[in-house]
Every structure is written in structure tokens, then in C-alpha cells.
Design a protein around this motif. Sequence first.
Motif, mmCIF file in Angstrom:
data_model
loop_
_atom_site.group_PDB
_atom_site.id
_atom_site.type_symbol
_atom_site.label_atom_id
_atom_site.label_comp_id
_atom_site.label_asym_id
_atom_site.label_seq_id
_atom_site.Cartn_x
_atom_site.Cartn_y
_atom_site.Cartn_z
ATOM 1 N N ILE A 33 32.849 -15.149 34.120
ATOM 2 C CA ILE A 33 33.630 -15.807 33.058
ATOM 3 C C ILE A 33 35.115 -15.511 33.230
ATOM 4 O O ILE A 33 35.961 -16.404 33.156
ATOM 5 N N ALA A 34 35.416 -14.230 33.507
ATOM 6 C CA ALA A 34 36.824 -13.845 33.614
ATOM 7 C C ALA A 34 37.486 -14.522 34.805
ATOM 8 O O ALA A 34 38.682 -14.833 34.766
ATOM 9 N N LEU A 35 36.713 -14.795 35.854
ATOM 10 C CA LEU A 35 37.275 -15.448 37.034
ATOM 11 C C LEU A 35 37.780 -16.844 36.670
ATOM 12 O O LEU A 35 38.908 -17.224 37.008
ATOM 13 N N VAL A 36 36.935 -17.586 35.947
ATOM 14 C CA VAL A 36 37.332 -18.938 35.537
ATOM 15 C C VAL A 36 38.578 -18.863 34.655
ATOM 16 O O VAL A 36 39.575 -19.570 34.882
ATOM 17 N N ILE A 37 38.535 -17.950 33.676
ATOM 18 C CA ILE A 37 39.677 -17.830 32.765
ATOM 19 C C ILE A 37 40.933 -17.448 33.540
ATOM 20 O O ILE A 37 42.009 -17.996 33.311
ATOM 21 N N ALA A 38 40.773 -16.530 34.503
ATOM 22 C CA ALA A 38 41.951 -16.043 35.230
ATOM 23 C C ALA A 38 42.616 -17.173 36.000
ATOM 24 O O ALA A 38 43.840 -17.291 36.010
ATOM 25 N N HIS A 80 49.902 -17.922 36.470
ATOM 26 C CA HIS A 80 51.048 -18.826 36.611
ATOM 27 C C HIS A 80 50.850 -19.881 37.670
ATOM 28 O O HIS A 80 51.116 -21.053 37.470
ATOM 29 N N ASN A 81 50.386 -19.425 38.845
ATOM 30 C CA ASN A 81 50.402 -20.322 39.987
ATOM 31 C C ASN A 81 49.167 -21.196 40.105
ATOM 32 O O ASN A 81 49.112 -22.062 40.957
ATOM 33 N N THR A 82 48.162 -20.966 39.248
ATOM 34 C CA THR A 82 46.982 -21.818 39.349
ATOM 35 C C THR A 82 46.655 -22.525 38.043
ATOM 36 O O THR A 82 45.708 -23.302 38.004
ATOM 37 N N ALA A 83 47.395 -22.242 36.985
ATOM 38 C CA ALA A 83 47.071 -22.856 35.692
ATOM 39 C C ALA A 83 47.301 -24.359 35.770
ATOM 40 O O ALA A 83 48.321 -24.806 36.287
ATOM 41 N N PRO A 84 46.327 -25.144 35.277
ATOM 42 C CA PRO A 84 46.485 -26.589 35.341
ATOM 43 C C PRO A 84 47.598 -27.083 34.409
ATOM 44 O O PRO A 84 48.258 -28.063 34.702
ATOM 45 N N HIS A 85 47.791 -26.409 33.282
ATOM 46 C CA HIS A 85 48.777 -26.864 32.312
ATOM 47 C C HIS A 85 49.306 -25.657 31.553
ATOM 48 O O HIS A 85 48.523 -24.767 31.219
ATOM 49 N N PRO A 86 50.608 -25.611 31.250
ATOM 50 C CA PRO A 86 51.152 -24.437 30.539
ATOM 51 C C PRO A 86 50.483 -24.177 29.195
ATOM 52 O O PRO A 86 50.311 -23.025 28.809
ATOM 53 N N VAL A 87 50.059 -25.251 28.513
ATOM 54 C CA VAL A 87 49.437 -25.055 27.198
ATOM 55 C C VAL A 87 48.134 -24.274 27.348
ATOM 56 O O VAL A 87 47.861 -23.330 26.610
ATOM 57 N N VAL A 88 47.343 -24.660 28.349
ATOM 58 C CA VAL A 88 46.070 -23.974 28.615
ATOM 59 C C VAL A 88 46.343 -22.497 28.876
ATOM 60 O O VAL A 88 45.663 -21.611 28.358
ATOM 61 N N ARG A 89 47.380 -22.265 29.688
ATOM 62 C CA ARG A 89 47.702 -20.895 30.079
ATOM 63 C C ARG A 89 48.040 -20.031 28.867
ATOM 64 O O ARG A 89 47.480 -18.955 28.671
ATOM 65 N N ALA A 121 47.449 -20.590 25.685
ATOM 66 C CA ALA A 121 46.332 -20.479 24.743
ATOM 67 C C ALA A 121 45.336 -19.424 25.228
ATOM 68 O O ALA A 121 44.948 -18.518 24.483
ATOM 69 N N LEU A 122 44.962 -19.496 26.519
ATOM 70 C CA LEU A 122 43.986 -18.548 27.035
ATOM 71 C C LEU A 122 44.535 -17.129 27.025
ATOM 72 O O LEU A 122 43.823 -16.175 26.731
ATOM 73 N N ARG A 123 45.829 -17.019 27.355
ATOM 74 C CA ARG A 123 46.429 -15.699 27.352
ATOM 75 C C ARG A 123 46.327 -15.038 25.990
ATOM 76 O O ARG A 123 46.011 -13.855 25.866
ATOM 77 N N SER A 124 46.584 -15.815 24.919
ATOM 78 C CA SER A 124 46.525 -15.190 23.597
ATOM 79 C C SER A 124 45.092 -14.848 23.225
ATOM 80 O O SER A 124 44.844 -13.805 22.614
ATOM 81 N N VAL A 125 44.143 -15.721 23.612
ATOM 82 C CA VAL A 125 42.738 -15.408 23.304
ATOM 83 C C VAL A 125 42.327 -14.115 24.004
ATOM 84 O O VAL A 125 41.751 -13.208 23.392
ATOM 85 N N VAL A 126 42.657 -14.018 25.279
ATOM 86 C CA VAL A 126 42.263 -12.837 26.046
ATOM 87 C C VAL A 126 42.932 -11.581 25.484
ATOM 88 O O VAL A 126 42.301 -10.534 25.350
ATOM 89 N N SER A 127 44.197 -11.731 25.118
ATOM 90 C CA SER A 127 44.896 -10.576 24.562
ATOM 91 C C SER A 127 44.248 -10.138 23.247
ATOM 92 O O SER A 127 44.143 -8.942 22.964
#
Lengths: 263, 261
Positions: free
Chosen positions: B87-92, B97-106, B108-114
Motif C-alpha cells: 500500500i505504501a509503495l502505491v502511495i509513495a 515530487h518526481n512521480t506524482a501525477p498531479h500536485p493536488v494528489v500529492r 492530499a496524500l501527504r496530509s493523510v499520511v502525516s
Amino acid sequence: MKIPISHKATRRNQRWFFAIMIVLFIPCAFYLKLSYSQFMDGVGRVPDIVKQFLHISLEDLPTLLTELLTSLIIAFLSVIISVFLSLLLSFLIADSTAPNRLIAKGLRLIVVIVRTIPTTIWVLLAVASMGFGSMAGVLGLLFPTTSFLIKSFTAQIDETGKDSVEAIRALGGTWWHVVFNGAIPTLYTTFLALIAFNFEITVAETVILGMVGAGGIGVLLQEYISYYEFAPLLMGILVVFITLFILELVTNRIRKRLADNAR
Amino acid sequence: MKRAEMIARQKKAKRLLSLFLFVAATIFSIWFIKFDIVAFFNGIPLFLNFLFVDFMPPNVNDLAKYVRPVLDTLAFGVVATVISSVIALVIAFLMAHNTAPHPVVRVALRSVVSFIRNVPFLVWASILVVLFGVGTMPGIFALISLGIGFLARLYAESIEEIDKHAVEAVEATGATYLQKLKQAIIPQFMPGYISWTLFMFEITIRASAILGLVGAGGIGSQIKLTMDLFQYSKTATVVTIMILMILAVEYVTQRIRERLL
């Protein structure tokens, strides 16, 4: 023709790693006998509990904040005491400053054992010995924090402090000279950064520790959970989350500034 | 010359001020939690006495009883590590920065993980016990949540650290997103992945020692059980088993790391 560009042995080893992961995973998953109906029951309860969580109430906020302060203080005091203890002991353990090899070895072994026992167990033992309350929390935290600091301090002394230690030794300095004029001034900023980092970890741990009876905000969280009071529990979780988040930011900044200063 | 003197004086004042603040904070702390210094330092020998007299010698009569909790704990570790690493691999990949499809996704996921990471593990475990009842399930899910919070961040950091040039080279050949991942990013990220996953396994073993305290299974439940019954010599055995287990796992993962990396 396809030309392989990756390193063959590495690829093979990595394949082995994944194969073993899967081979271990399947029997373990069956061994644990996770039941599907239990899972569905739990998931079925989610909406209900979420609904209870969302009754936001600010009623308990003052108590939560006082207990949060208690948690922070427990962490603060145990870190202070640990810093003194570990400064004393690190110089007895580090290879470049140890006055006696045998004592150093013995102490090192004790530190390894102390480090291996999880913090929660230490606190549990302290609570059993001292009774509930914040003093047991400080005592229980003392062991893991001190051993963590000793480990990082000795690594630093042996790594970066070596040159100044050798220089002073070459001049005929005594052990006290080596420690107070050589190692401590050179490593001052590094030590502060390590202490800041350690404080961050310890605060995160004190929150948990309350849950096994060592005072602080964890006690409240545990009460809320056992009485199914989800509204104040959400408030408590948010308070903890915000605190730890801010702390992470602050310690990152402190570490960055110290690193810049050291340069 | 004067300037230098002034700076030196300022530095000294600053140092004095921080020392003063430190002392004030300490005094306030001691007062606030009614910390009894004398009682505390008297308590330390009592505590050591408690450790070395009440706990010794370890009671090794029913070692066979602990085999199951040990196996439970190891199985917990394996299952939780594998699931959370997937699961963490997909999220990561979605939040680096360099693989996120869209900044919004990045973001959002960062805050969830945090959020997952900063809510203490034992709180997750307790809530999950309420949800799923006592047993292995809440334990597994608590470990998985711990793993996701921990691994997603570390994986994302390793992905961000990889060499840009290879990625650019592959991009220049007109590779699609997935081809870029497979040819340029994954090979470089592999050592980081393996190393952190092994580290996660070590952590789950430590954590499952704690899980038992809230009724989520594993060897921790034996610690709680024996302590609640004041059978401290048995607690000593369980703690010893736990130490040996943690050290053994650390040794094994270290060997694997040496072989693979």
C-alpha cells in the motif's frame, strides 16, 4: 536483440527477496485465521462510529490542553535528566575517550539490552513499581531516552570528535581536558540537534505512555476509548496530531539552523 | 573592533537568556506536575530493586506456552509488513515530487499520511479494538496503519532522492509514465525499498510487543497478563524472550541487507 542493462546478480537477489516475501506471507496470513465476517462486522460499525466521532465538542478542550502540557513536561524532564546521565556515560563508553576498555564494554552491553526493551514496557514496569502518575512516566522514559542518547552521542564522539581528542591527547592533556576542552565544544551543536530530535520522539511516546497509566494526555484518551466517548476522543486525537505536527516542523527548523551554524 | 565586541556581548546575553529560560522552564515543570525530586531519586533504587529482586530469577517452567505468542508476533510482523509495503509503495509513487501525477494528489496524500503517522500507534490500536473486537484483526490493522504512515514517507523520500538524469534520459526517448517508472525509477529505488521494508519488519516486531497491552494479541498480551497477576518472574521470561526475538530479527535483517545491498 534485447540488451540487458541491469546488473544480473542484483536482479537475481532482488527476485529472491520478493519470492521469499510472498512465500512467507501466504502461510502467515493463513496462520492468523483472519475471519472475513469479523472484518465485515467491523467495517459495518464504521459509519456509526464516524457519526459519533463527528459530534464535535469543545467542552473537554481545557482539560485536554492541561494534560497535554503535563505530557510535554514529562518528556521535557526525562530528556533533561537523560542528557545529564548520557553525557556522563557516553565519555566512559566511546572508544576514543573510554578510560577503561572493560568498563566500556560492560556498559555498552547494558545499553544494548536497555535499548532493545520497548519504551512502553519500561513505563509499564515503572508504573508497577512507583504507582500511577507522571513520576512513573519520567522514570520509565529515562531508560530508553538515555540509551538512545548514549548511542548517538558515542557514535558522534567516535566519528567527529576523534581529531580534537587525539590532538589534545598528543599535547599531554588529561581525560578531563579531552572531554571538556576537546569533545564537548566540538560536538556542542551536534549534541543539541540530537537532543532536539530525541525530544520529538519522547513527546510522541509520552502520549502513548499515558495509555498505560503514566500520566498526561494519554490517560484521557484511554478513558475516552474505554467509555466509548468518541466526540472528545476526536478532539484529543486532533490536539495530539497538531502538537506532534508542530513539533516536527520546529525540530526540523532547529536542526537545519544548527547544521547551518556548524558549517 | 567595537563591532566584534558588541557581537560577542550580544552572544553572551543570548546565552544567558536561553540559560535563564531553560532554568525557568525546568522550575515551572517541576512545580506544574508536582514532581517530588526526593521521592523520585529515592524511587530509582526501589525500581532497580524491583527489577532485580522481584523479577529474578526468570520462571522458565512453561516455556512451551510462549511458543504460540512468539509465532503470532512473527506472523503479525510478516503479514503487516507485506501488506503495508504494497500500500505504501502505491502511495509513495503518488506523493513523491518526481512521480506524482498531479500536485493536488500529492498534497492530499501527504496530509493523510502525516495524519496517520502522527496519531499514536496505541490510539489506532485501541480504536481498532473497539471496531473489530479483541483478537488478531485489530492488531494487524494497527500495524498496517503504522507501516503505511512510516513507509510511505520514507519510500517517497527515497524516490525523490534518485538520480534525475536517468529519468530525463528515459523521458527523452518518449517513454510513457509507466515505462518511466519501470525503466528509470524502480531500479534505482529498489535498494531503498528493500532496506526500509526490512526496517519496517523490525519495527513491527517491537510494536507487536506493545499491541498486547490493548488486547490486540501477540507477545505483549503475555506481558500484560503476567504483570496483572503479579507473576513477575514469568514477566521476566517473556521480556527475555522478546529481547532475544528482537535481537534475532535485527541480526537476520542485517545479514539480508549485507547480502542484497
